[in-house]
Design a protein around this motif. Structure first.
Motif, mmCIF file in Angstrom:
data_model
loop_
_atom_site.group_PDB
_atom_site.id
_atom_site.type_symbol
_atom_site.label_atom_id
_atom_site.label_comp_id
_atom_site.label_asym_id
_atom_site.label_seq_id
_atom_site.Cartn_x
_atom_site.Cartn_y
_atom_site.Cartn_z
ATOM 1 N N ARG A 202 49.305 16.224 88.770
ATOM 2 C CA ARG A 202 47.932 16.589 89.137
ATOM 3 C C ARG A 202 47.456 15.628 90.212
ATOM 4 N NH1 ARG A 202 42.771 15.243 85.924
ATOM 5 N NH2 ARG A 202 41.166 16.592 86.807
ATOM 6 N N ILE B 283 43.866 14.529 92.426
ATOM 7 C CA ILE B 283 42.409 14.627 92.340
ATOM 8 C C ILE B 283 41.810 13.969 93.574
ATOM 9 C CG2 ILE B 283 40.383 13.988 90.936
ATOM 10 C CD1 ILE B 283 43.333 13.389 89.010
ATOM 11 N N VAL C 101 53.606 -0.492 94.227
ATOM 12 C CA VAL C 101 52.158 -0.341 94.090
ATOM 13 C C VAL C 101 51.603 -1.243 92.989
ATOM 14 C CG1 VAL C 101 52.095 2.002 95.010
ATOM 15 C CG2 VAL C 101 52.416 1.671 92.548
ATOM 16 N N GLN D 203 48.289 11.826 89.316
ATOM 17 C CA GLN D 203 48.437 11.742 87.857
ATOM 18 C C GLN D 203 49.746 12.417 87.465
ATOM 19 O OE1 GLN D 203 45.365 13.899 85.700
ATOM 20 N NE2 GLN D 203 45.352 12.409 84.045
ATOM 21 N N ARG E 216 41.490 -2.179 93.146
ATOM 22 C CA ARG E 216 40.304 -1.349 92.936
ATOM 23 C C ARG E 216 39.466 -1.961 91.816
ATOM 24 N NH1 ARG E 216 42.145 3.918 91.045
ATOM 25 N NH2 ARG E 216 40.345 4.930 91.980
ATOM 26 N N LYS F 124 44.930 -3.020 90.712
ATOM 27 C CA LYS F 124 45.549 -2.533 91.953
ATOM 28 C C LYS F 124 44.565 -2.511 93.121
ATOM 29 C CE LYS F 124 48.817 0.602 89.689
ATOM 30 N NZ LYS F 124 48.835 1.994 89.290
ATOM 31 N N ASP G 149 48.044 3.931 100.921
ATOM 32 C CA ASP G 149 46.931 3.090 100.470
ATOM 33 C C ASP G 149 45.762 3.931 99.984
ATOM 34 O OD1 ASP G 149 46.650 3.996 103.090
ATOM 35 O OD2 ASP G 149 45.226 2.421 103.588
ATOM 36 N N HIS H 35 45.994 6.682 94.781
ATOM 37 C CA HIS H 35 45.838 5.812 93.621
ATOM 38 C C HIS H 35 46.574 6.444 92.453
ATOM 39 C CE1 HIS H 35 42.848 4.147 96.225
ATOM 40 N NE2 HIS H 35 42.033 5.181 96.097
ATOM 41 N N ILE H 36 47.754 5.938 92.164
ATOM 42 C CA ILE H 36 48.498 6.542 91.059
ATOM 43 C C ILE H 36 47.985 5.994 89.746
ATOM 44 C CG2 ILE H 36 50.408 4.867 91.098
ATOM 45 C CD1 ILE H 36 52.211 7.438 90.526
ATOM 46 N N LEU H 37 47.902 6.876 88.760
ATOM 47 C CA LEU H 37 47.456 6.481 87.428
ATOM 48 C C LEU H 37 48.682 6.116 86.626
ATOM 49 C CD1 LEU H 37 44.977 9.390 87.281
ATOM 50 C CD2 LEU H 37 44.307 6.998 87.037
ATOM 51 N N THR H 38 48.816 4.866 86.319
ATOM 52 C CA THR H 38 50.050 4.427 85.671
ATOM 53 C C THR H 38 50.037 4.726 84.190
ATOM 54 O OG1 THR H 38 51.699 2.684 85.770
ATOM 55 C CG2 THR H 38 49.524 2.028 84.986
ATOM 56 N N GLN I 272 43.676 10.514 93.452
ATOM 57 C CA GLN I 272 44.438 10.009 92.334
ATOM 58 C C GLN I 272 45.674 10.892 92.169
ATOM 59 O OE1 GLN I 272 41.410 8.080 92.613
ATOM 60 N NE2 GLN I 272 40.656 9.787 91.391
ATOM 61 N N SER J 157 40.542 9.729 99.561
ATOM 62 C CA SER J 157 41.687 9.226 98.806
ATOM 63 C C SER J 157 41.917 10.149 97.611
ATOM 64 C CB SER J 157 41.436 7.783 98.354
ATOM 65 O OG SER J 157 40.353 7.721 97.444
ATOM 66 N N TYR K 70 51.288 0.150 80.987
ATOM 67 C CA TYR K 70 52.476 -0.499 81.535
ATOM 68 C C TYR K 70 53.422 -0.855 80.403
ATOM 69 C CZ TYR K 70 50.804 -1.202 86.324
ATOM 70 O OH TYR K 70 50.404 -1.017 87.606
ATOM 71 N N ASP L 8 56.166 4.767 89.914
ATOM 72 C CA ASP L 8 54.827 4.946 90.492
ATOM 73 C C ASP L 8 54.853 4.755 92.007
ATOM 74 O OD1 ASP L 8 53.742 5.483 88.049
ATOM 75 O OD2 ASP L 8 52.607 3.622 87.876
ATOM 76 N N GLU M 97 49.665 -6.733 90.622
ATOM 77 C CA GLU M 97 49.288 -6.757 89.213
ATOM 78 C C GLU M 97 50.344 -7.422 88.359
ATOM 79 O OE1 GLU M 97 47.788 -2.768 87.845
ATOM 80 O OE2 GLU M 97 46.406 -4.447 87.683
#
Lengths: 768, 768
Positions: free
Chosen positions: B468, B470, B10, B480, A209, A207, B507, B510-513, B478, B476, B243, B491, B14
């Motif tokens: 959550r 972070i 997002v 979660q 990063r 993504k 932007d 940053h989502i944690l998938t 994350q 920026s 994923y 997401d 990918e």
């Protein structure tokens, strides 16, 4: 349960069965392989590359040279970031360097489908250099008109500092009548950490990063430095640290992760791995600083230390890395360990050369400083005919000591008790007497050294740590630390701490050994013997929050005031009667699934540490020196530590064993050598002589367990101190055995034989 | 920025570049391969195995049979756990079953070094069975004396429920003079989800715990069920979800993860992978329930719906899975969608058979219920000569509707507006008239169907979600989530929500998938169109906490009251003047590294949802029926949705497109078929006819965007509703075109031709 028990390492089974996952175990199947092209000169400039043949190698995907990298200079040391520019680390290197400053400097890199292709391409790259004369010692670098290695430092001096304790000057102080004065030079050699696992990382993009999985002590700092090196926001970088095979400070530098990250961006974000060879690890990472101390000292005949003045010259090598912080730290032990009645003058220099870059290594300058102070202590005692132990008792750090500059205080003091235990163990008084007048080719002696070590980096730098705890449905928890397990047992003692604070048994605490900067609470990492002290405070704080949340939920369930209850052995109990009211599992199940009041109970907190304390200790050793062969056999050795309350006695002992073994290698054999063009001569484990198990004597340990009032659990530094005192203790024992004072390290047979010849203990060729 | 914009997914880059990591991308290099041995009878008992030849296959590591597994029965459906035993799911299967209940039941498993060896061993295993006659339909299963499939249910009935709305009975109600009554049977077929990625997992042990990486919609529930199946504490299980390539409800069952986990424990904790083939996926996972509705209905000639009574019979197949919940959910649409002036009587049965187990599938019983209600609506309208649209307007759900049993309320109501839009789009009034008296082999017709769908499972079951956030050093964050991205775009909309609430641009979020039960905040997962509603509330709650922490830190830095500031576009601004005071990056840097006041700013919260609301909508379709060929061409189709405020209009449209395509397959072609011994006839994608892009007409969508007051951002269910209405709408259009009422699905050429012959639209053989 809890603190003070010898819980078996939480990772013991994984490690002995080989299932613990290191970087190499996690590499994706299809990772590309990167190899670094290292310079074959020590000093000069890359003029051009000829890549033609290299690019023809099948499987080569990309070659990047020093002409292709972003124009950012970045620092590598694993220090907490400072928001004040003046306190930031020296940014003196690029991802690949055109200005070559060390034999093996990173000048280009190949990315290929496999290792064979990458290595072949590396060999086929032709480089044209402008070659300068290599500068391999401090004196040469400091000479007027010496070649300038970094244009930002035209005098080649990375750092210079001085301090004074007491009034007046040394020259004034020695005007006193009847003093005995000494002038000495002591010098230490460069050695390498030799962690089992070489530096190893892989990087890929996700993504937009960059994700870097690396064997590091300091994942959050690696993230930051990659951001700096690539000129991208730090949040665009994610660093993941799995199990690592040792670091000892070498992995407290950000070595090849930025280059690895950059290379992955150059191949469309595909996964690229970068694993150093052992030869590269020895030649291209970091070493312990070689430091030369020029000292003058004055002592009264009654043993009172009156005054000292010294200059320390630290050979930094090619890049600043941790730089001046290390010789400065080493200088502190002069003032902390001994009190000069009148004055101590200190001046330190850190100087760029074309040697391998020196960086952090276990005890961070203190082994070097202690070699100087402890050799000097014996030399002064000898000069006045005093027992070196008595000399120390008379002049050493006392209870309640406060550093005059940092104000770090000795909150708990066990040094004298350590000396007492060592003295008895080694039978000091009897053997000092017994070994006085030996003759013959094998002679015995006893020696000692003392030391102190602070705990963490406050107030010089930031001390902060965070922790998170996550309740499971069965009443077990995950413990998520920013602090890193690097082999020292951190995960085990954090588990014990969490158990102590929460009332949850260790078998129900699942510590997450992987740090991932995307999700891991912030912590600066493993260094400065800080984690059990600083990060331990975060465990304590977070554990209390978790427990309070649990008890608040118990109050909701049981309609009983939270402050009348406690958590013990995974049960909610009545605080007064210890009656079991509810199991934590029952509570957790309700908290997860209550239709009325559902809550995922977790806790997260940062603990900023604004305290510090000294750990101290002593090493006593008995040696037998074989004079004709120049060998030293360790007959008996003991480290006695004043490191506060022991969190886990067995782990503490193991920590000391490891440090002693490292100290023995430092003392007796290890030394990185160069030829005259600055090329490493022994950057492999055949020629670089580390002690093996066969070389290692029985290692004795003892502890003076005093609760330190500032430690979260009465504890203080123990990670690094064990490696400090062996060199001077053994040197002093050899002095006792032979009457010869060795002032440089290592104490290997070659040096001993030459010196013994010099002193007439061995007759030279043709002599009889 | 924020809600209501069409942010590009997002994960778009990918996914289209193939770098998104699925289970298969994460498998360790040295994973062992497991293959399941499936029964070759549909009903009976395994008497014995002969493993001799199989064990000789080189590379076979372990064979486990139904005689070797723990004696625990466990449930598979992805429902939240209930602490009340009566509400827990039916635990009716073991890891491997000796009592065979379906052709392809799991009776043994092979673990081998590679897939070839594993498959070869599977083929060489000999099984001795006691064979019973297969039960393939509900009638047979409910017969007196039928073979008992599960001894806990001697009548083969998994569930039975009934409800009534209104007073009296149907029989009393129809005593009214002048009513028109109808008696009908409608029946739906079993179909499969056909997600791109087949069920796939791998499992290994770590520190005495089992880690399972799986393609699932419900990682936290997988953890729980593995615990139940293996009889171990749930905290000893860690489930990681990367994923996933679609689920549609099939991955809301815990399918093979428990077996995978168990197998790994049988080979010393080594990593074992278990990936189903497509054939296994079709035959051995889950299907949409085949349900038969027997209905009586009475209507006044003015179009007033007076009374209905119906019995629904749901074919559960071999194991309970989601079981009775599905037919019960389908029954609800009868009362919710239409009001009977006097009475509605409902009775539903779910019955074990030897068919493939039916489970959750997009819209969870509503497509079946809607097929019945919407066919009935047209059939009643025809019976009294009324326009079916007018019939619906007269009798359908009205604004403010409250379900009499669950009290779920229609908090925002756009149904009539949806009907209006569809009516205009399809030119309903004109075409209903124009197509009245067609002759010829190709005839056109227009049809419609309406539907409603609740949002999440409250109050039937638990609704809870956690989140959550972070903060990073560059400002920026994350994000979660416990909630899972399963291809639906979760997401992306969570990122938008977080942006909306925190003032941080997408932007910088940053989502944690990846969900990982060890660290991911608790959420029950992706099902019931719940996440944007329920988990969205958690994002909102957590975002507010994070923002408050940020503003509190800004207050410390700026000495300005927190409530006078706001975060906008990554800046701390003055609330009144919008003056930029500080960037979030500057604030974050200080918060991380302040020597005075250091804090890693994170936020975590659980949001329990105690609300629900109805989404509604309508489908309008124009078809051209080729009578001799029995084919149906979709000339025009539109789904009009009342799903509240659209979080991301493009994603909303894509969601509807996907649902419509699925509905078209359900209507026109898909059906799992069995032979007489219960062996699947078409469990592969050649013989099982899913529509391809070539088969799919232009899909039109429209939305009635009303802010739902209960939705966290005005939103309500949109994930599942799109797949509901196509079947009855097309069936009604065919009725309009041809006068023939089809009462079973699918509407494939074979069925149409036979029915048209029956009705004389096609002449039979020998006729002229």
């Amino acid at each position: 349960m809890g603190i003070g028990t010898s819980l078996i390492r939480v990772d013991a089974v994984e490690k002995v069965t080989g299932t613990a996952k290191y970087v190499g175990d996690l590499e994706p199947k299809d990772a590309l392989v990167a190899k670094v092209v290292h310079s074959t000169i020590a000093n000069g400039v890359v003029k051009s590359f000829d890549l033609e043949e290299a690019l023809k190698v099948p499987g080569v995907v990309k070659i990047v040279t020093c002409f292709d990298v972003p124009d950012y200079q970045f620092p590598t040391p694993g220090h907490p970031w400072s928001t004040e520019k003046a306190h930031q680390d020296i940014a003196d290197r690029k991802l690949l360097n055109q200005r070559v400053r060390v034999y093996g400097d990173d000048i280009a890199a190949v990315v290929a489908e496999n290792e064979i292709a990458a290595n072949r391409a590396v060999r086929l790259i032709k480089v044209e250099y402008e070659e300068h004369e290599p500068i391999l010692c401090v004196e040469q670098a400091m000479k007027e008109g010496a070649d300038i290695l970094h244009e930002e430092r035209p005098d080649n001096i990375v750092g210079h500092s001085s301090f004074q304790v007491g009034e007046g000057t040394y020259e004034e102080a020695i005007k006193e009548e009847g003093l005995v004065t000494l002038e000495k030079e002591y010098e230490t050699q460069p050695v390498q950490h030799c962690h089992i696992e070489v530096p190893h990382s892989f990087a890929y993009m996700e993504k937009g990063r960059i994700v870097v999985v690396s064997s590091t002590q300091i994942p959050h700092i690696v993230r930051r430095v990659i951001g700096q090196a690539l000129g991208i926001p730090w949040g665009k970088v994610r660093v993941i640290k799995p199990y690592i095979g040792g670091g000892f400070g070498n992995k407290q530098d950000v070595l090849y992760e930025p280059l690895n990250a950059f290379l992955c961006t150059q191949v469309g974000g595909r996964c690229v791995k970068l694993e150093l060879t052992r030869e590269e690890t020895l030649a291209c990472t970091r070493t312990r600083h070689a430091i030369k101390y020029k000292i003058k000292a004055a002592v009264r005949k009654d043993g009172t230390l009156v005054a000292r003045t010294f200059k320390a010259y630290s050979n930094q090598g090619a890049y600043a890395s941790h730089g001046h912080a290390i010789v400065a730290n080493g200088a502190n032990i002069f003032k902390q360990m001994y009190r000069d009645e009148k004055v101590l003058e200190s001046e330190s220099f850190t100087v760029y050369t074309n040697c391998i870059t020196a960086g952090a290594m276990r005890a961070y300058g203190i082994p070097q400083g202690a070699f100087a102070t402890e050799c000097l202590a014996d030399d002064l005692a000898y000069a006045i005919g005093m027992d070196p132990l008595e000399f120390r008792l008379k002049n050493c750090m006392q209870a309640g000591y406060v550093d005059p500059h940092t104000k770090i205080t000795c909150h708990s003091y066990g040094l004298q008790e350590c000396i007492k235990i060592g003295r008895e163990h080694i039978k000091w008084d009897e053997k000092r007497e017994r070994y006085k007048n030996q003759t013959g080719s094998k002679r015995r002696g006893v020696g000692m050294a003392i030391f102190c070590y602070k705990t963490g980096v406050y107030p010089i730098s930031l001390e902060t740590a965070s922790c998170r705890m996550i309740l499971n449905q069965d009443g077990s928890i995950q413990l998520q630390m920013g602090a890193t397990e690097i082999g020292q047992g951190a995960d085990t003692v954090f588990t014990q701490m969490a158990s102590e604070v929460t009332g949850i048994t260790e078998d129900n605490i699942h510590i997450l050994t992987v740090q991932d900067t995307d999700i891991t609470p912030f912590d600066t990492g493993a260094y400065a013997s800080r984690q059990s002290y600083v990060s331990g405070m975060a465990v304590k704080k977070t554990g209390k929050i978790l427990k309070n949340k649990i008890l608040a939920y118990a109050e909701y369930m049981l309609q009983k005031k939270a402050d009348t209850m406690d958590v013990k052995q995974n049960q909610i109990v009545d605080k007064d009667t210890n009656e079991i009211l509810l199991s934590l599992g029952e509570l957790a199940e309700e908290a997860f699934y209550s239709l009325e009041h559902c809550e995922h109970i977790t806790a997260e907190a940062t603990s900023q540490c604004k305290n510090n304390t000294f750990a101290t200790g002593a090493c006593f050793v008995e040696v037998e020196v074989d004079i004709p062969y120049g060998t030293v056999e360790i007959i008996d050795i003991i480290n006695v530590h004043d490191s506060g309350k022991l969190l886990n006695p067995k782990l503490a002992q193991a920590q000391v064993h490891g440090g002693m073994s490292m100290g023995l290698g430092y003392t007796l054999g290890e030394e990185l050598l160069y030829d005259k063009i600055g090329r490493p001569l022994n950057n492999n484990l055949l020629d670089y002589k580390m002690p093996t198990a066969m070389d290692t004597p029985k290692l004795n340990t003892a502890f003076v367990e005093l609760e330190d009032p500032t430690g979260p659990f009465g504890n203080k530094a123990l990670g690094e101190p064990p490696a400090i005192p062996q060199a001077p203790a053994i040197r002093n024992a050899i002095l006792h055995a032979t009457g010869v004072a060795f002032d440089t390290l290592p104490l290997n047979p070659e040096k001993l034989v030459l010196e013994f010849m010099e002193h007439g203990l061995i007759k030279g060729k043709g002599e009889n």
